[in-house]
Design a protein around this motif. Sequence first.
Motif, short mmCIF file in Angstrom:
data_model
loop_
_atom_site.label_atom_id
_atom_site.label_comp_id
_atom_site.label_asym_id
_atom_site.label_seq_id
_atom_site.Cartn_x
_atom_site.Cartn_y
_atom_site.Cartn_z
N CYS A 213 0.80 -1.23 0.00
CA CYS A 213 0.00 0.00 0.00
C CYS A 213 0.83 1.28 0.00
CB CYS A 213 -0.93 0.01 1.21
SG CYS A 213 -2.12 -1.34 1.23
N LEU A 214 2.15 1.18 0.11
CA LEU A 214 3.05 2.33 0.18
C LEU A 214 2.78 3.16 1.44
CD1 LEU A 214 5.34 4.07 -0.93
CD2 LEU A 214 3.68 5.29 -2.33
N ALA A 215 3.54 2.88 2.48
CA ALA A 215 3.39 3.61 3.74
C ALA A 215 3.73 5.08 3.55
CB ALA A 215 4.31 3.00 4.81
N GLU A 216 3.04 5.94 4.28
CA GLU A 216 3.21 7.38 4.13
C GLU A 216 4.63 7.82 4.48
OE1 GLU A 216 0.57 11.31 5.04
OE2 GLU A 216 0.91 9.97 6.73
N ILE A 217 5.29 7.08 5.40
CA ILE A 217 6.64 7.47 5.79
C ILE A 217 7.63 7.34 4.63
CG2 ILE A 217 6.43 7.04 8.26
CD1 ILE A 217 7.49 4.25 7.84
N ILE A 252 -9.71 -12.83 1.50
CA ILE A 252 -8.53 -12.60 2.32
C ILE A 252 -7.69 -11.51 1.66
CG2 ILE A 252 -6.39 -13.61 3.23
CD1 ILE A 252 -7.81 -16.31 3.27
N MET A 253 -7.19 -10.59 2.46
CA MET A 253 -6.31 -9.52 1.98
C MET A 253 -4.96 -9.63 2.68
SD MET A 253 -8.83 -6.23 2.19
CE MET A 253 -10.52 -6.29 1.61
N CYS A 254 -3.89 -9.65 1.90
CA CYS A 254 -2.52 -9.61 2.44
C CYS A 254 -1.91 -8.27 2.05
CB CYS A 254 -1.69 -10.76 1.89
SG CYS A 254 -2.24 -12.39 2.43
N LEU A 255 -1.71 -7.40 3.02
CA LEU A 255 -1.25 -6.04 2.76
C LEU A 255 0.13 -5.82 3.37
CD1 LEU A 255 -4.53 -4.06 3.61
CD2 LEU A 255 -3.90 -5.19 1.47
N GLN A 256 0.95 -5.06 2.67
CA GLN A 256 2.28 -4.71 3.15
C GLN A 256 2.42 -3.19 3.18
OE1 GLN A 256 2.37 -6.54 -0.16
NE2 GLN A 256 1.49 -8.19 1.08
N GLU A 257 3.44 -2.74 3.91
CA GLU A 257 3.68 -1.30 4.11
C GLU A 257 2.43 -0.61 4.65
OE1 GLU A 257 5.84 1.21 1.45
OE2 GLU A 257 7.27 -0.36 0.92
N VAL A 258 1.83 -1.24 5.64
CA VAL A 258 0.69 -0.63 6.34
C VAL A 258 1.23 0.03 7.60
CG1 VAL A 258 -1.49 -1.06 7.51
CG2 VAL A 258 -0.92 -2.35 5.43
N GLN A 259 1.07 1.33 7.68
CA GLN A 259 1.56 2.08 8.83
C GLN A 259 0.70 1.74 10.05
OE1 GLN A 259 3.43 5.75 7.45
NE2 GLN A 259 2.40 6.76 9.16
N ALA A 260 1.32 1.62 11.21
CA ALA A 260 0.61 1.17 12.40
C ALA A 260 -0.58 2.06 12.74
CB ALA A 260 1.57 1.09 13.59
N ASP A 261 -0.37 3.38 12.71
CA ASP A 261 -1.48 4.27 13.05
C ASP A 261 -2.57 4.25 11.98
OD1 ASP A 261 0.34 5.45 11.32
OD2 ASP A 261 0.06 7.48 12.09
N HIS A 262 -2.20 4.01 10.75
CA HIS A 262 -3.21 3.94 9.68
C HIS A 262 -4.04 2.65 9.79
CE1 HIS A 262 -0.40 6.73 7.19
NE2 HIS A 262 -1.05 7.36 8.14
N TYR A 263 -3.40 1.58 10.25
CA TYR A 263 -4.16 0.34 10.49
C TYR A 263 -5.17 0.56 11.61
CZ TYR A 263 -5.29 -4.36 12.08
OH TYR A 263 -5.97 -5.49 12.47
N GLU A 264 -4.72 1.12 12.71
CA GLU A 264 -5.56 1.25 13.89
C GLU A 264 -6.66 2.29 13.71
OE1 GLU A 264 -2.80 2.10 16.98
OE2 GLU A 264 -1.96 0.06 17.01
N GLN A 290 8.30 6.78 17.23
CA GLN A 290 7.06 6.32 17.82
C GLN A 290 6.44 5.19 17.02
OE1 GLN A 290 3.86 9.25 17.52
NE2 GLN A 290 5.18 10.51 16.21
N TYR A 291 5.71 4.33 17.74
CA TYR A 291 5.14 3.11 17.18
C TYR A 291 4.28 3.39 15.94
CZ TYR A 291 1.70 -0.68 16.81
OH TYR A 291 0.87 -1.67 16.34
N GLY A 292 3.44 4.41 16.00
CA GLY A 292 2.49 4.65 14.92
C GLY A 292 3.14 4.93 13.58
N LYS A 293 4.39 5.43 13.58
CA LYS A 293 5.04 5.81 12.34
C LYS A 293 5.94 4.70 11.78
CE LYS A 293 2.96 9.67 12.49
NZ LYS A 293 1.78 9.86 11.62
N MET A 294 5.70 3.46 12.20
CA MET A 294 6.37 2.32 11.61
C MET A 294 5.36 1.56 10.75
SD MET A 294 8.73 0.91 14.75
CE MET A 294 7.36 0.72 15.90
N ASP A 295 5.86 0.84 9.74
CA ASP A 295 4.96 0.07 8.90
C ASP A 295 5.10 -1.41 9.21
OD1 ASP A 295 7.60 0.25 7.52
OD2 ASP A 295 6.62 -1.04 6.07
N GLY A 296 4.21 -2.20 8.63
CA GLY A 296 4.22 -3.63 8.86
C GLY A 296 3.28 -4.33 7.91
N CYS A 297 2.94 -5.56 8.24
CA CYS A 297 2.04 -6.39 7.42
C CYS A 297 0.68 -6.48 8.09
CB CYS A 297 2.62 -7.79 7.26
SG CYS A 297 4.15 -7.86 6.29
#
Length: 545
Positions: A213-217, A252-264, A290-297
Amino acid sequence: MDTSDPPPLAVHRLRLISDQPVEGCELVPDVFMLNGISPLSVRLEYKWYRCMDKMACSWCGKTPVVMQRLTDDTYFCSTQCFLNAWPGHQAQHRIGLTVSKGTGDKFHGPGQSNGPEASTEQKWIEVANTNAYTPTQEDIGHTLKLACTPYHPDGSKGIAKTLKTNYVIAPPPPPPPRRMLIVRNNVVVSVGKPGQFRTNMNRLGFTLVTYNCLAEIYATSEVYPYCPAWALPWNYRRRNILRELVAYHADIMCLQEVQADHYENFLEPELAKYNYAGLYKCKTREFMGQYGKMDGCAMFYRRDKFSILPGGAHDVEFNSIARMRHGNDKRLLNRLLRDNVAQIVAFEVNMAGQTHPGGRRQVCIANTHINASVEFADVKLWQTQHLLMEVERMMTQISGSINTLPMVLAGDFNSLPGSDPHTLLSSGGVTLGEASDLARDLHGVVRDLPLRHALPLRSALATVGAHVNASAESHELQKMEPPYTNFTAHFVGTLDYMWYTYDRLSVGGLMEMVEDRLVQETTALPSPTFSSDHVPLLAEYYFKR
């Protein structure tokens, strides 16, 4: 005794992420107080205004405008509209309707509003009194103004600050819906209708989408200078991404580069409205801040179709594996600590009263984002091997062996077709040598690895007829991958895959690739229409037994 007056209570500066407001995209200002006072400690009053003057195409009324005719201060959204309006401009000179100094009279083409143009003073109408404001369709073509006023505890006003935006533009229309390619016996046999992503509702199976998804960071103008700056912030891109995901109706959706705050704060609550449950694994990047500005799956699944088996959710941290295996080798550990993660989830299909000859149906889904650096080819291979080992361990834990449970392994592998990780996945093993990425394992990263696995895997996109590369004459699967899944101005290639156990699952359909002309009409990805530098991939799978 200090008798000097206390510092004034004043708003020093207002800032928006983008100076270009877009209809439907929320505007949230950053407020900076004078003397370093926290804006959270002050009562602030916000008022948003719309300028009554409208800046839109003088011919068709659309935005954004790209041309201005200085002789009569008219605007146009394209060269064609400028040419369409040219006869009216000539008429101005013929019949003497050219603007006279001080009169404010103008010649107006179709779609142009007269408005309060006779006066040079702008007139404003209040539209909101909240901190954030989402421009509406009525705002298109108009400038917005924000006034922020601080208040003392006694209720008296401090010194306010105002901010004016560019005029509001309408977002571009969404791209045409992609079609499903209907597959039988690993060959595309026909094409479905646009927007329909199931090819056979009578067969027991599921659809899966994978999407970086291309994380904002990472979405900066320095990296993507060809993309308009207003189309890079998450508050614009999130609407496009959500619209895409919802339109696919994937199970089922498998997403990458999802920023933590954007997921929540966005993806999880928004997709919950469409009956999806989500799982998230953040990268192990504590040093970034900070946690929210990291990305993940992130993995989402339809709650009405799947339930997670007991003990069936497993997160993979490659950093933890590296520390466990090489904790005493600081040099090797420093090379392996790249922070990447993966998710492995075992599901049971909710039959909803249905019966199937095979009884209960279970499936294992893995989602990953392998390291991206081209300088760490050995680490890519190390992570891929350990991911396969974790998948095999999970499958054995759930079903007693690796030979019965169907499995799909999807994600961004950051590895081109024919690379060592791709060869390992597609061929079951890889031998280091002159033909491989690692002619020599200089750092000793993979010397103790088996560089093989026992899963019968096939890439879903390496299906005959799926795209220009997937020819029936090709005898090498690595040459049948799509031309690209990642398309930027500095790189074009295939990095994303959907691997599946072909002895337990069959591909019933594949979403066609995006048309090249749509990707290239704005140079590359991301763009105002496509909000990531990757394209989403979707496949439909059927259970074989």
